[in-house]
Design a protein around this motif. Sequence first.
Motif, PDB file in Angstrom:
ATOM      1  N   LEU A 234      61.010  33.090  62.023  1.00  0.00           N
ATOM      2  CA  LEU A 234      60.606  32.649  63.348  1.00  0.00           C
ATOM      3  C   LEU A 234      59.306  31.857  63.280  1.00  0.00           C
ATOM      4  O   LEU A 234      59.170  30.801  63.910  1.00  0.00           O
ATOM      5  N   ALA A 235      58.352  32.363  62.510  1.00  0.00           N
ATOM      6  CA  ALA A 235      57.060  31.689  62.378  1.00  0.00           C
ATOM      7  C   ALA A 235      57.202  30.335  61.693  1.00  0.00           C
ATOM      8  O   ALA A 235      56.540  29.355  62.078  1.00  0.00           O
ATOM      9  N   GLN A 236      58.075  30.268  60.698  1.00  0.00           N
ATOM     10  CA  GLN A 236      58.290  29.013  59.968  1.00  0.00           C
ATOM     11  C   GLN A 236      58.873  27.938  60.888  1.00  0.00           C
ATOM     12  O   GLN A 236      58.416  26.792  60.895  1.00  0.00           O
ATOM     13  N   VAL A 237      59.891  28.322  61.675  1.00  0.00           N
ATOM     14  CA  VAL A 237      60.510  27.353  62.583  1.00  0.00           C
ATOM     15  C   VAL A 237      59.530  26.953  63.681  1.00  0.00           C
ATOM     16  O   VAL A 237      59.434  25.775  64.046  1.00  0.00           O
ATOM     17  N   ARG A 238      58.775  27.915  64.203  1.00  0.00           N
ATOM     18  CA  ARG A 238      57.794  27.609  65.242  1.00  0.00           C
ATOM     19  C   ARG A 238      56.753  26.608  64.734  1.00  0.00           C
ATOM     20  O   ARG A 238      56.384  25.651  65.438  1.00  0.00           O
ATOM     21  N   ALA A 239      56.289  26.812  63.498  1.00  0.00           N
ATOM     22  CA  ALA A 239      55.295  25.903  62.922  1.00  0.00           C
ATOM     23  C   ALA A 239      55.869  24.498  62.748  1.00  0.00           C
ATOM     24  O   ALA A 239      55.191  23.502  63.017  1.00  0.00           O
ATOM     25  N   ALA A 240      57.112  24.423  62.313  1.00  0.00           N
ATOM     26  CA  ALA A 240      57.747  23.115  62.151  1.00  0.00           C
ATOM     27  C   ALA A 240      57.916  22.429  63.497  1.00  0.00           C
ATOM     28  O   ALA A 240      57.715  21.207  63.625  1.00  0.00           O
ATOM     29  N   ALA A 241      58.271  23.204  64.517  1.00  0.00           N
ATOM     30  CA  ALA A 241      58.480  22.639  65.857  1.00  0.00           C
ATOM     31  C   ALA A 241      57.180  22.097  66.440  1.00  0.00           C
ATOM     32  O   ALA A 241      57.198  21.119  67.204  1.00  0.00           O
ATOM     33  N   GLU A 242      56.072  22.720  66.088  1.00  0.00           N
ATOM     34  CA  GLU A 242      54.785  22.267  66.613  1.00  0.00           C
ATOM     35  C   GLU A 242      54.396  20.888  66.095  1.00  0.00           C
ATOM     36  O   GLU A 242      53.508  20.232  66.673  1.00  0.00           O
ATOM     37  N   GLN A 243      55.065  20.428  65.043  1.00  0.00           N
ATOM     38  CA  GLN A 243      54.780  19.105  64.491  1.00  0.00           C
ATOM     39  C   GLN A 243      55.585  17.994  65.164  1.00  0.00           C
ATOM     40  O   GLN A 243      55.356  16.807  64.898  1.00  0.00           O
ATOM     41  N   LEU A 244      56.524  18.368  66.028  1.00  0.00           N
ATOM     42  CA  LEU A 244      57.354  17.353  66.682  1.00  0.00           C
ATOM     43  C   LEU A 244      56.523  16.542  67.677  1.00  0.00           C
ATOM     44  O   LEU A 244      55.677  17.098  68.382  1.00  0.00           O
TER      45      LEU A 244
ATOM     46  N   ARG B  21      67.361  35.643  78.271  1.00  0.00           N
ATOM     47  CA  ARG B  21      65.966  35.554  77.833  1.00  0.00           C
ATOM     48  C   ARG B  21      65.800  35.210  76.355  1.00  0.00           C
ATOM     49  O   ARG B  21      65.008  34.328  76.008  1.00  0.00           O
ATOM     50  N   TRP B  22      66.520  35.899  75.461  1.00  0.00           N
ATOM     51  CA  TRP B  22      66.279  35.617  74.040  1.00  0.00           C
ATOM     52  C   TRP B  22      66.692  34.194  73.688  1.00  0.00           C
ATOM     53  O   TRP B  22      66.088  33.576  72.818  1.00  0.00           O
ATOM     54  N   VAL B  23      67.685  33.642  74.385  1.00  0.00           N
ATOM     55  CA  VAL B  23      68.085  32.258  74.146  1.00  0.00           C
ATOM     56  C   VAL B  23      66.970  31.315  74.572  1.00  0.00           C
ATOM     57  O   VAL B  23      66.611  30.384  73.846  1.00  0.00           O
ATOM     58  N   ALA B  24      66.414  31.550  75.760  1.00  0.00           N
ATOM     59  CA  ALA B  24      65.322  30.711  76.245  1.00  0.00           C
ATOM     60  C   ALA B  24      64.119  30.779  75.305  1.00  0.00           C
ATOM     61  O   ALA B  24      63.476  29.759  75.017  1.00  0.00           O
ATOM     62  N   GLU B  25      63.817  31.968  74.812  1.00  0.00           N
ATOM     63  CA  GLU B  25      62.684  32.113  73.884  1.00  0.00           C
ATOM     64  C   GLU B  25      62.943  31.381  72.577  1.00  0.00           C
ATOM     65  O   GLU B  25      62.035  30.749  72.013  1.00  0.00           O
ATOM     66  N   LEU B  26      64.172  31.452  72.092  1.00  0.00           N
ATOM     67  CA  LEU B  26      64.503  30.752  70.848  1.00  0.00           C
ATOM     68  C   LEU B  26      64.460  29.236  71.034  1.00  0.00           C
ATOM     69  O   LEU B  26      64.076  28.505  70.113  1.00  0.00           O
ATOM     70  N   ILE B  27      64.842  28.755  72.210  1.00  0.00           N
ATOM     71  CA  ILE B  27      64.708  27.324  72.496  1.00  0.00           C
ATOM     72  C   ILE B  27      63.251  26.912  72.370  1.00  0.00           C
ATOM     73  O   ILE B  27      62.926  25.875  71.783  1.00  0.00           O
ATOM     74  N   GLY B  28      62.357  27.734  72.900  1.00  0.00           N
ATOM     75  CA  GLY B  28      60.935  27.442  72.803  1.00  0.00           C
ATOM     76  C   GLY B  28      60.439  27.444  71.368  1.00  0.00           C
ATOM     77  O   GLY B  28      59.671  26.566  70.959  1.00  0.00           O
ATOM     78  N   ILE B  29      60.875  28.409  70.590  1.00  0.00           N
ATOM     79  CA  ILE B  29      60.480  28.475  69.182  1.00  0.00           C
ATOM     80  C   ILE B  29      61.030  27.279  68.413  1.00  0.00           C
ATOM     81  O   ILE B  29      60.375  26.718  67.525  1.00  0.00           O
ATOM     82  N   ALA B  30      62.240  26.839  68.779  1.00  0.00           N
ATOM     83  CA  ALA B  30      62.894  25.725  68.091  1.00  0.00           C
ATOM     84  C   ALA B  30      62.271  24.375  68.418  1.00  0.00           C
ATOM     85  O   ALA B  30      62.552  23.384  67.746  1.00  0.00           O
ATOM     86  N   GLY B  31      61.449  24.312  69.480  1.00  0.00           N
ATOM     87  CA  GLY B  31      60.772  23.067  69.802  1.00  0.00           C
ATOM     88  C   GLY B  31      61.119  22.472  71.148  1.00  0.00           C
ATOM     89  O   GLY B  31      60.707  21.352  71.455  1.00  0.00           O
ATOM     90  N   GLY B  32      61.868  23.200  71.963  1.00  0.00           N
ATOM     91  CA  GLY B  32      62.243  22.701  73.278  1.00  0.00           C
ATOM     92  C   GLY B  32      61.638  23.519  74.402  1.00  0.00           C
ATOM     93  O   GLY B  32      60.964  24.526  74.164  1.00  0.00           O
ATOM     94  N   ASP B  33      61.873  23.066  75.628  1.00  0.00           N
ATOM     95  CA  ASP B  33      61.453  23.803  76.819  1.00  0.00           C
ATOM     96  C   ASP B  33      62.689  24.123  77.637  1.00  0.00           C
ATOM     97  O   ASP B  33      63.442  23.216  78.016  1.00  0.00           O
ATOM     98  N   ASP B  34      62.910  25.400  77.892  1.00  0.00           N
ATOM     99  CA  ASP B  34      64.084  25.826  78.647  1.00  0.00           C
ATOM    100  C   ASP B  34      64.043  25.261  80.063  1.00  0.00           C
ATOM    101  O   ASP B  34      63.001  25.284  80.724  1.00  0.00           O
ATOM    102  N   ALA B  35      65.173  24.752  80.535  1.00  0.00           N
ATOM    103  CA  ALA B  35      65.235  24.111  81.845  1.00  0.00           C
ATOM    104  C   ALA B  35      65.124  25.093  83.003  1.00  0.00           C
ATOM    105  O   ALA B  35      64.743  24.713  84.109  1.00  0.00           O
ATOM    106  N   PHE B  36      65.470  26.363  82.760  1.00  0.00           N
ATOM    107  CA  PHE B  36      65.433  27.371  83.833  1.00  0.00           C
ATOM    108  C   PHE B  36      64.666  28.615  83.380  1.00  0.00           C
ATOM    109  O   PHE B  36      65.235  29.713  83.308  1.00  0.00           O
ATOM    110  N   PRO B  37      63.384  28.468  83.086  1.00  0.00           N
ATOM    111  CA  PRO B  37      62.621  29.627  82.592  1.00  0.00           C
ATOM    112  C   PRO B  37      62.537  30.765  83.593  1.00  0.00           C
ATOM    113  O   PRO B  37      62.458  31.937  83.204  1.00  0.00           O
TER     114      PRO B  37
END
Length: 272
Positions: A133-143, A163-179
């Motif tokens: 999770l930390a590795q993907v989050r760090a990579a996403a922060e470089q986008l 909820r866990w899907v929305a959180e994973l979208i955030g970790i992956a580098g996106g912003d959930d449309a319906f937080p």
Amino acid sequence: MTSSSISDSFPQRIVCLTEEPTEVLYALGEEHRIVGISGFTVRPPRARKEKPKVSAFTSAKVGEILALKPDLVIGFSDIQADIARELIHAGIEVWISNHRSVEGIVAYIRRLGAMVGAYEKAERYAQRAEAHLAQVRAAAEQLPRRPKVYFEEWDEPIITGIRWVAELIGIAGGDDAFPELAREPLAKQRILADGDAVVQRQPDIILGSWCGKRFRPERVAARPGWDAIPAVRTGDLYEIKSPIILQPGPAALFDGLDAMHALIVDWAKRQG
């Protein structure tokens, strides 16, 4: 005290009513404890060959479960409350987890490991998940840009992501449309009255995972008014297979997250 006598104090005959406990127990090398699984189980593939299938998600073959003489049955959420009640009335010990977040999934790995006397293995596995999770989050922060991502869990009625899907979208580098809806634990609380709400949110990427059936991006794109959505104009509509995202278990933290991150990275590269 011998190792065999120690192991005897933990559940030896477990029925898993959903996929995530099966996946975790196999990952921990504790699959010998499982005597029955959900018919929806696909991870790991060998589980379907090795273990009898005794339940769906909202129903179960209670007679077959009782015949297996389980000392523990594991399920998930209020949706399986009726199954749990029937088994409890029959004298069976039941654990129904109800976690809905990424943090909850990691904690679930630790709890389940402790319940079968495999806490150290579970701790290592949980730490692996946290590191990923930390590795993907760090990579996403470089986008250079973060896309707005709409995740659809069902089409009729339209249900947004849990909820866990929305959180994973955030970790992956996106912003959930319906937080604001992602925090709602029940699917009925995440139903949209109509598709206009999605049009108004203007998502850059549309992800779909219709539990139990194939996601049809062409049908989504053809909805009235949806041609005004950036994701539809650019063709950024994709399926995330339900076994790797809609189960609150390890698959979502690894394969589901990686699939979403890859799509977001591709989108970001195309933005120049």
